[in-house]
Design a protein around this motif. Structure first.
Motif, PDB file in Angstrom:
ATOM      1  N   HIS A   1       0.855  -1.185   0.000  1.00 56.48           N
ATOM      2  CA  HIS A   1       0.000   0.000   0.000  1.00 56.48           C
ATOM      3  C   HIS A   1       0.894   1.239   0.000  1.00 56.48           C
ATOM      4  CE1 HIS A   1      -3.427  -2.623   1.000  1.00 56.48           C
ATOM      5  NE2 HIS A   1      -2.449  -3.340   1.547  1.00 56.48           N
TER       6      HIS A   1
ATOM      7  N   HIS B   1      -9.396   3.104   3.875  1.00 53.34           N
ATOM      8  CA  HIS B   1      -8.753   2.411   2.760  1.00 53.34           C
ATOM      9  C   HIS B   1      -8.996   0.911   2.864  1.00 53.34           C
ATOM     10  CE1 HIS B   1      -5.665   1.139  -0.087  1.00 53.34           C
ATOM     11  NE2 HIS B   1      -5.135   0.396   0.871  1.00 53.34           N
TER      12      HIS B   1
ATOM     13  N   GLN C   1       1.647   4.942   0.209  1.00 51.70           N
ATOM     14  CA  GLN C   1       0.983   6.087   0.816  1.00 51.70           C
ATOM     15  C   GLN C   1       1.594   7.377   0.285  1.00 51.70           C
ATOM     16  OE1 GLN C   1       0.141   5.627   5.173  1.00 51.70           O
ATOM     17  NE2 GLN C   1       1.650   3.996   4.936  1.00 51.70           N
TER      18      GLN C   1
ATOM     19  N   VAL D   1      -2.813   4.758  -1.323  1.00 51.92           N
ATOM     20  CA  VAL D   1      -3.566   5.349  -0.222  1.00 51.92           C
ATOM     21  C   VAL D   1      -3.329   6.854  -0.253  1.00 51.92           C
ATOM     22  CG1 VAL D   1      -4.008   5.322   2.260  1.00 51.92           C
ATOM     23  CG2 VAL D   1      -3.076   3.269   1.144  1.00 51.92           C
TER      24      VAL D   1
END
Length: 134
Positions: A55, A126, A57, A94
């Motif tokens: 993920h 998320h 960010q 994200v």
């Protein structure tokens, strides 16, 4: 247990145990980094952590010219686009930039209590939106 280990050593130690990796890399020492740098890191994680989702960010707002967060976030978006083109289902983006917000810092650079609360809630949203376990 990871004290003194390099990134690759810690990753190799965890390997198949990892199921989710939340990566925020971009505010310190990467002003000259490229989208390819992010791709290289994610490729490494995908290879060595086959059961994990990654993920990416976005970095939060910083009131400093030396931290070009818009440029860094564009590089992160470009890296994510690479994985979208590959239809790689294990890589997510994200939007922690929007999620954390601008007026939650303690000194114009570092986030404070409300920034951390916003960050946490962004990660929960998320996970919910992508049907991931918390």
């Amino acid at each position: 247990e990871f004290e003194g280990q390099e990134f690759d050593e810690a990753t190799a130690q965890l390997g198949e145990e990892l199921t989710a990796i939340y990566l925020m890399w971009g505010t310190n020492y990467v002003a000259k980094g490229t989208a390819q740098d992010y791709i290289d890191i994610v490729d490494y994680l995908l290879e060595h952590c086959p059961n994990a989702t990654v993920h990416l960010q976005l970095v939060p707002y910083a009131d400093l010219a030396i931290i070009p967060y818009p440029t860094i976030n564009n590089r992160i978006r470009d890296a994510f686009a690479h994985y979208q083109e590959l239809a790689e289902p294990r890589v997510f983006l994200v939007d922690t930039y929007q999620g954390i917000g601008r007026d939650v810092g303690v000194d114009g650079v570092h986030i404070g209590m409300w920034g951390y609360a916003n960050w946490y809630n962004t990660l929960l949203r998320h996970a919910e939106e992508n049907q991931l376990s918390e």
